[in-house]
Design a protein around this motif. Sequence first.
Motif, PDB file in Angstrom:
ATOM      1  N   ASN A 422       0.811  -1.216   0.000  1.00  0.00           N
ATOM      2  CA  ASN A 422       0.000   0.000   0.000  1.00  0.00           C
ATOM      3  C   ASN A 422       0.849   1.272   0.000  1.00  0.00           C
ATOM      4  OD1 ASN A 422      -2.339  -1.640   0.182  1.00  0.00           O
ATOM      5  ND2 ASN A 422      -2.058  -1.799   2.374  1.00  0.00           N
ATOM      6  N   HIS A 423       1.514   1.492   1.114  1.00  0.00           N
ATOM      7  CA  HIS A 423       2.229   2.746   1.302  1.00  0.00           C
ATOM      8  C   HIS A 423       3.342   2.923   0.282  1.00  0.00           C
ATOM      9  CE1 HIS A 423       3.540   6.199   3.616  1.00  0.00           C
ATOM     10  NE2 HIS A 423       4.769   5.767   3.504  1.00  0.00           N
ATOM     11  N   ALA A 424       4.241   1.933   0.175  1.00  0.00           N
ATOM     12  CA  ALA A 424       5.393   2.068  -0.726  1.00  0.00           C
ATOM     13  C   ALA A 424       4.939   2.197  -2.176  1.00  0.00           C
ATOM     14  CB  ALA A 424       6.328   0.869  -0.572  1.00  0.00           C
ATOM     15  N   LYS A 425       3.938   1.390  -2.545  1.00  0.00           N
ATOM     16  CA  LYS A 425       3.438   1.450  -3.919  1.00  0.00           C
ATOM     17  C   LYS A 425       2.905   2.838  -4.233  1.00  0.00           C
ATOM     18  CE  LYS A 425       0.177  -0.865  -7.040  1.00  0.00           C
ATOM     19  NZ  LYS A 425      -0.839  -1.921  -7.136  1.00  0.00           N
ATOM     20  N   GLY A 426       2.143   3.386  -3.285  1.00  0.00           N
ATOM     21  CA  GLY A 426       1.603   4.720  -3.477  1.00  0.00           C
ATOM     22  C   GLY A 426       2.690   5.780  -3.502  1.00  0.00           C
ATOM     23  N   MET A 427       3.668   5.628  -2.630  1.00  0.00           N
ATOM     24  CA  MET A 427       4.765   6.585  -2.571  1.00  0.00           C
ATOM     25  C   MET A 427       5.573   6.577  -3.861  1.00  0.00           C
ATOM     26  SD  MET A 427       4.858   8.450   0.078  1.00  0.00           S
ATOM     27  CE  MET A 427       4.347   8.589   1.778  1.00  0.00           C
ATOM     28  N   LEU A 428       5.832   5.396  -4.391  1.00  0.00           N
ATOM     29  CA  LEU A 428       6.620   5.297  -5.618  1.00  0.00           C
ATOM     30  C   LEU A 428       5.852   5.869  -6.803  1.00  0.00           C
ATOM     31  CD1 LEU A 428       8.269   1.795  -5.150  1.00  0.00           C
ATOM     32  CD2 LEU A 428       9.382   4.020  -5.037  1.00  0.00           C
ATOM     33  N   GLN A 429       4.553   5.654  -6.841  1.00  0.00           N
ATOM     34  CA  GLN A 429       3.751   6.243  -7.907  1.00  0.00           C
ATOM     35  C   GLN A 429       3.730   7.762  -7.768  1.00  0.00           C
ATOM     36  OE1 GLN A 429       2.469   4.593 -10.606  1.00  0.00           O
ATOM     37  NE2 GLN A 429       2.170   6.691 -11.323  1.00  0.00           N
ATOM     38  N   LYS A 430       3.659   8.209  -6.522  1.00  0.00           N
ATOM     39  CA  LYS A 430       3.691   9.636  -6.237  1.00  0.00           C
ATOM     40  C   LYS A 430       5.024  10.234  -6.703  1.00  0.00           C
ATOM     41  CE  LYS A 430       3.286  12.930  -2.392  1.00  0.00           C
ATOM     42  NZ  LYS A 430       3.136  13.069  -0.917  1.00  0.00           N
ATOM     43  N   ALA A 431       6.113   9.496  -6.442  1.00  0.00           N
ATOM     44  CA  ALA A 431       7.441   9.939  -6.872  1.00  0.00           C
ATOM     45  C   ALA A 431       7.522   9.997  -8.392  1.00  0.00           C
ATOM     46  CB  ALA A 431       8.514   9.000  -6.318  1.00  0.00           C
TER      47      ALA A 431
END
Length: 531
Positions: A422-431
């Motif tokens: 959840n978090h990492a996937k979202g963060m990487l997409q955000k990046a």
Amino acid sequence: MLKILLVDDEALERKAIGKMIQKGMEGVEVIGEAPNGRRAVELAVELKPDIIFMDIKMPGMDGVQAVKEIKKLGPVIKFIMVSAFNTFEYAKEVMQQGVKEYILKPSRKQDILEALGRVAAEIQEERKQKEEQQSLRENLNRAVSIAQKEWVSSRIINQVQDITFEEWGQLLGVEITTGYIMLFSLHSKGQKEFTITEKQKWYTWLKEALHLVVKKQEFMIGPLIESQVPVLFLWKKTNEKLLFKSLSQYVIESILSLYQKESFHAELRIGVGHPYNHAYELNKSYHEAVMALNHLMKTPNQKYLIGVKQTDTQEKSTFASEILEMEKKLLEAVRQGDVNKVLFLFDSFITKHQSSLKIEASVVKKSFDELFILISRMLHDLGVNVERTPVVNQLEEVAVMLETGKAHLISIVQSVQQWRTNHAKGMLQKAKDYIESNYAESITLESVAEYVELSPFYFSKLFKDRFGMTFIDYLTDIRIKEAKTLMEDPTKSLKEICYSIGYKDPNYFSRVFKKLAGSSPSEFRKAVIKE
């Protein structure tokens, strides 16, 4: 606003030049006048002008001598020389002082304004370069600070081996072939837990104190985890054991002396590992520093201990090295969220301890505590929030102690899995979205990691794991694709395209483009336009 000083022994000449300047150019101001060279030197010190219009032939100190004197006091001041004498010797003498502009009397307004415009442009360019250099230095210092902190963390858990002592020495400009870990630990005098503010205040103090005390060694300060801070000391190779101990002791005693003057209401203890000649051995120094701190727990009156090695028996030495290797593999499995591999490795960890009947319970507890401290450090850098390390009683049997740890470890892996999903996937997409929207700016790995609130070290790893390429490769790919699109517009110059996609150096842009596209920008554009 550029400040101008007028120097001429004829008052009418000064007034005339001043009037031409004020009416003919914006962004400049005449701040003073001087009738001779001596007064010009005094006003240069007092008013600090950016540009001086200097007459050459004046009574007393002439213009050439005044330029020499002012250059000693303010080398950044620019001069425009004014003279009725069109002689090579005068021009040559002032050019030797770095003066580029020379105007003949009677001065035409056009000549004065053109000369002033050239000097003003030169000043603006110098200021711009100075600002860019200052910004570059600040960014470099920040990047080095981040890199150092991440490198110390990675050395402790022995995760990466891509930067050697020699490479750090090249970056820092000194010869470095040896390093060791000094571990600073804050201990509460009572049962009270330290607040985040208290820890941060101590961490800030420690960094300032180290910079104040340490003069003869390079050092890198690691992150604050719980109440401990690892500091990596780097120095020139030496086999003299006494020198290592004397330098360490000086640093420790100086820090402790400064600490006594503070009011932290806690005890400061310091454990030191032995020096090693290879970067990949630094985790050994860290474990020795941890062992030194553990030993200090038994001797409350002792504040520091230098160099504790586990050399009681060959069996203990072999046991320690095998456990160290297991820890390394286990940490990587936890980071990946691989529950099957984590369970297999931790079972091996348990089996190893249970089969070592000659290993005391106190040694097992140390190994147990060290493992979860390392995991805590890694998760802190990764940005994963988990419960505190499980508390175990030293009198518990080894099997019970390790089963407690196993249950806690499984919950950690589950947290990591959820974070990665959840978090990492979202963060990487955000990046990724951030890069695609800001590729034309001067973005860096550190700035994007900060934007998504991840450690640069782990952001780099996660980004490559997720997208199959490094951050810089992804950024470059986006920029070059955009450059190809822009080249279809013949009204845009290659230099304009270079700047619009985030590159500041057209030559560098050309090299990068050719490497990725297989042809230079001009060759690519010709082919596109032909089609």
